[in-house]
Write a protein that holds these residues in place. Structure first.
Motif, short mmCIF file in Angstrom:
data_model
loop_
_atom_site.label_atom_id
_atom_site.label_comp_id
_atom_site.label_asym_id
_atom_site.label_seq_id
_atom_site.Cartn_x
_atom_site.Cartn_y
_atom_site.Cartn_z
N ALA B 92 0.84 -1.21 0.00
CA ALA B 92 0.00 0.00 0.00
C ALA B 92 0.87 1.25 0.00
O ALA B 92 1.95 1.28 0.58
CB ALA B 92 -0.93 -0.01 1.21
N LEU B 93 0.35 2.30 -0.67
CA LEU B 93 1.05 3.59 -0.74
C LEU B 93 0.52 4.48 0.39
O LEU B 93 -0.69 4.67 0.49
CB LEU B 93 0.76 4.23 -2.11
N PRO B 94 1.41 5.05 1.21
CA PRO B 94 0.91 5.96 2.26
C PRO B 94 0.37 7.25 1.64
O PRO B 94 0.96 7.81 0.70
CB PRO B 94 2.16 6.24 3.10
N ILE B 95 -0.76 7.71 2.17
CA ILE B 95 -1.35 8.97 1.71
C ILE B 95 -1.83 9.77 2.92
O ILE B 95 -2.37 9.20 3.87
CB ILE B 95 -2.52 8.72 0.72
N MET B 163 4.63 12.20 8.84
CA MET B 163 4.79 11.04 7.96
C MET B 163 6.11 10.33 8.24
O MET B 163 6.18 9.10 8.25
CB MET B 163 4.68 11.46 6.49
N ALA B 164 7.16 11.12 8.51
CA ALA B 164 8.45 10.51 8.86
C ALA B 164 8.32 9.73 10.17
O ALA B 164 8.84 8.61 10.31
CB ALA B 164 9.52 11.59 8.97
N GLY B 165 7.62 10.34 11.13
CA GLY B 165 7.45 9.70 12.44
C GLY B 165 6.70 8.38 12.34
O GLY B 165 6.90 7.48 13.16
N LEU B 166 5.85 8.27 11.32
CA LEU B 166 5.10 7.03 11.13
C LEU B 166 5.90 6.02 10.30
O LEU B 166 5.43 4.93 10.01
CB LEU B 166 3.76 7.32 10.44
N GLY B 167 7.10 6.43 9.88
CA GLY B 167 7.97 5.52 9.15
C GLY B 167 7.69 5.47 7.66
O GLY B 167 8.13 4.55 6.98
N TYR B 168 6.99 6.48 7.14
CA TYR B 168 6.67 6.48 5.71
C TYR B 168 7.72 7.31 4.97
O TYR B 168 7.72 8.55 5.06
CB TYR B 168 5.27 7.05 5.48
N SER B 169 8.58 6.67 4.23
CA SER B 169 9.67 7.40 3.56
C SER B 169 9.28 7.83 2.15
O SER B 169 9.95 8.63 1.52
CB SER B 169 10.92 6.55 3.52
N ARG B 170 8.19 7.28 1.64
CA ARG B 170 7.68 7.71 0.33
C ARG B 170 6.15 7.70 0.42
O ARG B 170 5.55 6.67 0.71
CB ARG B 170 8.16 6.77 -0.78
N TYR B 171 5.55 8.84 0.20
CA TYR B 171 4.10 8.96 0.38
C TYR B 171 3.55 9.99 -0.59
O TYR B 171 4.30 10.73 -1.25
CB TYR B 171 3.78 9.36 1.83
N VAL B 172 2.24 10.06 -0.67
CA VAL B 172 1.56 11.08 -1.46
C VAL B 172 0.58 11.83 -0.55
O VAL B 172 0.38 11.43 0.60
CB VAL B 172 0.82 10.47 -2.68
N ALA B 173 0.02 12.92 -1.10
CA ALA B 173 -0.84 13.77 -0.26
C ALA B 173 -2.00 14.29 -1.07
O ALA B 173 -1.88 14.52 -2.28
CB ALA B 173 -0.02 14.93 0.31
N GLN B 174 -3.12 14.48 -0.39
CA GLN B 174 -4.35 14.96 -1.05
C GLN B 174 -5.04 15.97 -0.16
O GLN B 174 -5.05 15.81 1.07
CB GLN B 174 -5.29 13.77 -1.33
N GLY B 175 -5.66 16.99 -0.78
CA GLY B 175 -6.43 17.94 0.03
C GLY B 175 -7.27 18.90 -0.79
O GLY B 175 -7.04 19.10 -1.99
N GLY B 176 -8.27 19.46 -0.11
CA GLY B 176 -9.08 20.55 -0.66
C GLY B 176 -9.12 21.66 0.36
O GLY B 176 -8.69 21.48 1.50
N ASP B 177 -9.63 22.82 -0.03
CA ASP B 177 -9.71 23.98 0.88
C ASP B 177 -8.33 24.21 1.51
O ASP B 177 -7.33 24.17 0.80
CB ASP B 177 -10.83 23.74 1.93
N TRP B 178 -8.24 24.51 2.84
CA TRP B 178 -6.90 24.68 3.43
C TRP B 178 -6.05 23.45 3.17
O TRP B 178 -4.83 23.53 3.06
CB TRP B 178 -6.99 24.95 4.94
N GLY B 179 -6.72 22.31 3.07
CA GLY B 179 -5.99 21.07 2.80
C GLY B 179 -5.23 21.12 1.49
O GLY B 179 -4.17 20.48 1.37
N PRO B 191 10.42 17.39 -0.54
CA PRO B 191 10.48 16.85 -1.91
C PRO B 191 11.10 15.45 -1.98
O PRO B 191 10.80 14.70 -2.90
CB PRO B 191 11.35 17.87 -2.66
N ASP B 192 11.92 15.08 -0.99
CA ASP B 192 12.57 13.77 -1.06
C ASP B 192 11.64 12.62 -0.69
O ASP B 192 11.93 11.47 -1.00
CB ASP B 192 13.78 13.74 -0.12
N HIS B 193 10.55 12.93 -0.01
CA HIS B 193 9.67 11.85 0.46
C HIS B 193 8.25 11.94 -0.08
O HIS B 193 7.59 10.93 -0.23
CB HIS B 193 9.63 11.85 1.99
N CYS B 194 7.82 13.15 -0.33
CA CYS B 194 6.47 13.33 -0.86
C CYS B 194 6.53 13.17 -2.38
O CYS B 194 7.12 13.99 -3.08
CB CYS B 194 5.93 14.71 -0.48
#
Lengths: 384, 379
Positions: B92-95, B163-179, B191-194
Motif C-alpha cells: 500500500a502507498l501511504p497517503i 509522515m516521517a514519524g510514522l515511518g513512511y519514507s515515500r508517500y503522497v498527499a491529497q487535500g481541498g480547501d486549506w488542505g 520533496p525527497d519523500h512526498c
C-alpha cells in the motif's frame, strides 16, 4: 402625509429575559487565546471575562432602565416600521428641536449624558439660548425600533421616516446631528428636507475624492489620515463584510450568546475610542453594558446588522445625490478612524464650522460629552 | 516521535449541556420571504436544530470514529490528532488526506475504508493506501493552538514530520480547501519523500494574457465570491477571536455559520440535504462544538494573511512533484487546465461530473476512483 399615531412609551424588560440572560452568562463557554496576543485577533479574553463577570454579578439594568425612562419616549409606526424615540423637551420656550441620530454598534444609550445639558442648559452651567428639544430615535431594526420586517431600510429611507417623525411631533424646523450611520442618515435628511433642517452637525463624515483637477493637494496630515483609513479597511472592517453580505448567518450566534454579542460590540468600542478599553478605561463597564444589554434584551443584533446589507444593495441611491447646502458643522475627534480632507468634505457639504477636537473618538457623545455638548451648542448658535 | 493512542470519549455532561443550549436557543426573526438572501434561512435552521436535539446520535459517530486507530502527538509545539488506517495490503502507498475549514476529518470517513482496503470494497489490491487523516492544528481533537504562526506552510512542515514519524519514507498527499494549501506546502517542504500531490481546489491565477470563456467563468466565480460570500473570510482573517466567542458559546450560531457554507459550496441546487444528510452535517459540527475550537479553527485565516504579508508563507515556488487536479463543477475556486499547467506539472487532470468543495464528503463515489487513478501514476 398621514397623521401618525404617536404613543408614549416606557421600557420595561421582563424579569424572565433578565433571568435568562443571567443563566446564559453563568454557563458561558470561553475560547482560549494565543499567548501575548492581547487585542491582536479581536476582543481580548481577560477583558471580556471581567466584563462578563461584571455583567452577571454587578450590572444593574433596572437602574439604566429607570434612567432612560426618566425621559419621555414615544413609539409610532412609520412606513410600516415600528419607531421608538426619546423625546426630551426643553423647559426653554425658544429651544431648537434637534434630531440626534446614533449608528452601529451604538444606540440611544450613547446620548444619555448629553440629553440633560442639551435640553436644559441653565441647570448644567450653560445658557438658555443654547437649549434644544432632543429627539433621539432608535434606527429601524435597532433596539426598540426593531426588528425590521421588510427589505429596503437603507439610510435614505430612514431619513424620510425620521423627517416624518419630526413632523408628527410638531417640529417643522429643526437641527440634525449624527455620527456613524447617524451621519449618513442626517445628511440625507438635510438633502431631502433642506427647507426644514436649519443646520447639520456631524462627528463622522465620509466622502470620496472629488472628480476633476481643481482639488487642492493633500497635506501630510490628510495623507496620513487616508492611509490609516485604508489600513483600517484591510484589518478592521471584517464585520462590515459579513454584515453586508450574510447578516442572518452571523445573527444566530449573536442572538443566542450574550458573550458573543458582547465581544462583537465591545471590540469596536476598544478600536474606535481614544485609547484602549483595558488601559485607558475609555468607557466604564456600566456604559458599555447599557448599550450591549440594549441589543440583547431587544433581540436586535441581526436586524441592526442588516443596515450594512441594505446599504450594499442601495449604494448611491442611499446617499445625497447633490451637495448638501444646509449649513454644516464638522467635528473631528482625534481617534475617529474615518478622517476626510476638508476640501473633499467641502465639495459635498456647505461647511460653515470645522473643529479639531482635543480628545475623543467615534462615540463622541458617549466618550467626551464635555467636548461634544459645547461644540454642538457653538455650531447651532450660528443657524438658530 | 511520541505517539499516544486516542479514543473519542465525550463526557455525558458535555452532551447534556449541548442539549440544554439547543433547547433554549434564542432565534432571531427573519425578513419574510428572504429565503437564504441574508444568510442561513430561519425555518431550515429551526428544523435542523430540533433534529440535532431530538434525534441525532453522537455516540454512533463516536463509535464510528473509534473504529479507526487514532493517535495524538506533539509536533512543533502543537498537539496533532490523526486517524491512522493501515492497509492490509503490504504494498500500500501511504497517503495523507487534509481537510479544510469548515470541515474536519469527518469529511473523509466514507473514503477511508475503500482507500485502505479496496478489496473489501469491490476494488483492486493494487490501489491500496495506508491512510493518514490529521486534524489541522487548532481544529477538533488537535485542540486549540496556543501560539502564533500556524499557517498552511507550517502545517505542511508538520505533516512531513508526521509522515516521517510514522515511518513512511515515500508517500503522497491529497487535500481541498486549506488542505490543498497544506498539501502543496508539504510537497514543497518534503520533496525527497512526498512523491506527488492531488488537490481538488486550485485558485484561478491568470497565467496568460488572453482568457478563454471558461477562464472568464472561473474568474467571475471568484469575483462573485469576493463580493458576496467571503465575509466570513474577512472577519476570520482579521478578528478570529471576536467571532470565536459567539461560535464557541452558541451551538445554533455555530450551525448557522457552518451549514451555510456546505449549502453554498456544494452541488445541492439550494437544498443542502441533497448533498449531505443532517447527520453528516451535525457530525462535522460536533467536532467543532465538543472541542471548543471554532475560534482556533478561524485563526488559520489570520495566520494565512500574516504569513503571506510577512513572507513566511511561500505560495509561488514551483513544486518538483507532479500534481493531480480534480475539478468539481461546484467548487468556487477553479482554474483552467492551461493555467494549472502554467503553475504546476499537471500529471492528472479530471473534470468531474458532479460535486463541489467538499468532494470526499459529498461524492465519495467519484472521489475515490479519481484518487486511485491519479495515484497509479505515482506508485
Amino acid at each position: 402625509m398621514a397623521n401618525l399615531e404617536v404613543v408614549p412609551f416606557r421600557i420595561e424588560v421582563r424579569d424572565a429575559i433578565l433571568n435568562d440572560l443571567h443563566e446564559r452568562l453563568d454557563r458561558t463557554r470561553f475560547p482560549n487565546q494565543i499567548e501575548g496576543i492581547e487585542w491582536g485577533q479581536g476582543a481580548e479574553l481577560q477583558f471580556l471575562s471581567e466584563l462578563v463577570g461584571y455583567w452577571r454579578a454587578k450590572y444593574d439594568w433596572r437602574a439604566t432602565e429607570a434612567r432612560l425612562n426618566a425621559f419621555d419616549q414615544v413609539l409610532t409606526e412609520i412606513d410600516g416600521q415600528r419607531i421608538h424615540a426619546i423625546h426630551a423637551r426643553s423647559p426653554e420656550p425658544d429651544a431648537l428641536p434637534l434630531l440626534l441620530v446614533h449608528g452601529w454598534p451604538g444606540s440611544v444609550m450613547e446620548f444619555l449624558d448629553v440629553i440633560g445639558p442639551l435640553t436644559d442648559p441653565v441647570v448644567h452651567g450653560g445658557e438658555a439660548r443654547d437649549a434644544f428639544h432632543v429627539i433621539a430615535p432608535s434606527l429601524p431594526g435597532f433596539a426598540w425600533s426593531g426588528p425590521t420586517h421588510e427589505l429596503g431600510w437603507h439610510p435614505r429611507r430612514i431619513a424620510g421616516a425620521f423627517h416624518q417623525l419630526m413632523g408628527a411631533l410638531g417640529y417643522e424646523r429643526y437641527g440634525a446631528q449624527g455620527g456613524d450611520w447617524g451621519s449618513v442618515i442626517t445628511s440625507n435628511v438635510a438633502d431631502l428636507h433642506a427647507d426644514a433642517v436649519v443646520g447639520l452637525h456631524l462627528n463622522f463624515v465620509v466622502v470620496s475624492r472629488p472628480k476633476g483637477d481643481d482639488v487642492p493637494p493633500l497635506t501630510a496630515e490628510e495623507e496620513a489620515g487616508l492611509a490609516a483609513l485604508s489600513e483600517w479597511r484591510a484589518s478592521g472592517a471584517g464585520y462590515q463584510e459579513i454584515q453586508g453580505t450574510k447578516p442572518q448567518t452571523l445573527g444566530y450566534a449573536l442572538e443566542d450568546s450574550p458573550v458573543g454579542l458582547c465581544a462583537w460590540i465591545v471590540e469596536k468600542f476598544d478600536a474606535w475610542g481614544d485609547g484602549s478599553l483595558a488601559i485607558n478605561k475609555t468607557f466604564t463597564f456600566d456604559r458599555l453594558l447599557d448599550n450591549i444589554t440594549t441589543y440583547w434584551v431587544t433581540g436586535t443584533a441581526t436586524s441592526s446588522a442588516r443596515i450594512y446589507w441594505e446599504m450594499r444593495q442601495a449604494r448611491r441611491d442611499a446617499i445625497p445625490q447633490a451637495r448638501v447646502e444646509v449649513p454644516t458643522g464638522v467635528a473631528n475627534y482625534p481617534a475617529e478612524v474615518t478622517k476626510m480632507p476638508r476640501a473633499w468634505v467641502e465639495h459635498r457639504y456647505n461647511v460653515t464650522h470645522w473643529v479639531d477636537q482635543a480628545r475623543g473618538g467615534h462615540f463622541a457623545a458617549m466618550e467626551v460629552p464635555d467636548l461634544f455638548v459645547p461644540d454642538v451648542r457653538t455650531f447651532f448658535r450660528t443657524v438658530r | 516521535m511520541k505517539l499516544e493512542q486516542f479514543k473519542v470519549d465525550v463526557p455525558q455532561a458535555a452532551l447534556d449541556d449541548l442539549h440544554e443550549r439547543l433547547a433554549r436557543a434564542r432565534f432571531p426573526e427573519q425578513i419574510p420571504d428572504a429565503a437564504w438572501d441574508y444568510g442561513t434561512e430561519l425555518e431550515y435552521l429551526r428544523d435542523f436544530v430540533a433534529y440535532w436535539r431530538d434525534e441525532y446520535d453522537w455516540r454512533a459517530t463516536e463509535q464510528r470514529l473509534n473504529n479507526f486507530e487514532q493517535l495524538t502527538t506533539e509536533i512543533d509545539g502543537a498537539n496533532v490528532h490523526f486517524i491512522h488506517a493501515r492497509s492490509p495490503e503490504p504494498d500500500a502507498l501511504p497517503i495523507v488526506l487534509t481537510h479544510g475549514w469548515p470541515g474536519s476529518v469527518v469529511e473523509f470517513l466514507d473514503c477511508i475504508g475503500p482507500l485502505s482496503d479496496p478489496v473489501a470494497h469491490g476494488g483492486d489490491a493494487a490501489d491500496a493506501f495506508h491512510v493518514v487523516v490529521p486534524s489541522l492544528p487548532g481544529y477538533a481533537f488537535s485542540g486549540p493552538t496556543r501560539e502564533r504562526g500556524w499557517h498552511p506552510g507550517r502545517v505542511g512542515k508538520a505533516w512531513a514530520e508526521l509522515m516521517a514519524g510514522l515511518g513512511y519514507s515515500r508517500y503522497v498527499a491529497q487535500g481541498g480547501d486549506w488542505g490543498s494549501f497544506v498539501t502543496t506546502q508539504l510537497a514543497l517542504a518534503d520533496p525527497d519523500h512526498c512523491a506527488g500531490v492531488h488537490v481538488n481546489m486550485l485558485a484561478p491565477i491568470p497565467m496568460t494574457e488572453d482568457h478563454t470563456p471558461e477562464e472568464d467563468d472561473c474568474l467571475a466565480g471568484m469575483a462573485s465570491y469576493n463580493e458576496h460570500d467571503s465575509g466570513y473570510f474577512k472577519e476570520q482573517s482579521t478578528k478570529p477571536q471576536t467571532i470565536g466567542y459567539a461560535l464557541d458559546d452558541s451551538p445554533v450560531g455555530l450551525a448557522a455559520w457552518i451549514v451555510e457554507k456546505f449549502r453554498t459550496w456544494s452541488d445541492c441546487e439550494g437544498d443542502v440535504e441533497r448533498s449531505f444528510t443532517k447527520d453528516q452535517l451535525i457530525d462535522n459540527l460536533m467536532l467543532y462544538w465538543l472541542t471548543t475550537t471554532a475560534h482556533s479553527a478561524a485563526r488559520m485565516y489570520y495566520e494565512f494573511d500574516k504569513g503571506l504579508k510577512g513572507g513566511s508563507l511561500d505560495l509561488f515556488s514551483k513544486l518538483t512533484q507532479p500534481v493531480g487536479y480534480a475539478r468539481y463543477p461546484k467548487e468556487i475556486m477553479r482554474t483552467s487546465r492551461r493555467w494549472a499547467e502554467a503553475q504546476h506539472q499537471i500529471s492528472h487532470f479530471a473534470d468531474m461530473p458532479r460535486g463541489g468543495h467538499f468532494a470526499a464528503f459529498e461524492v465519495p463515489d467519484l472521489f475515490i476512483p479519481d484518487v486511485r487513478e491519479w495515484a497509479r501514476t505515482r506508485r
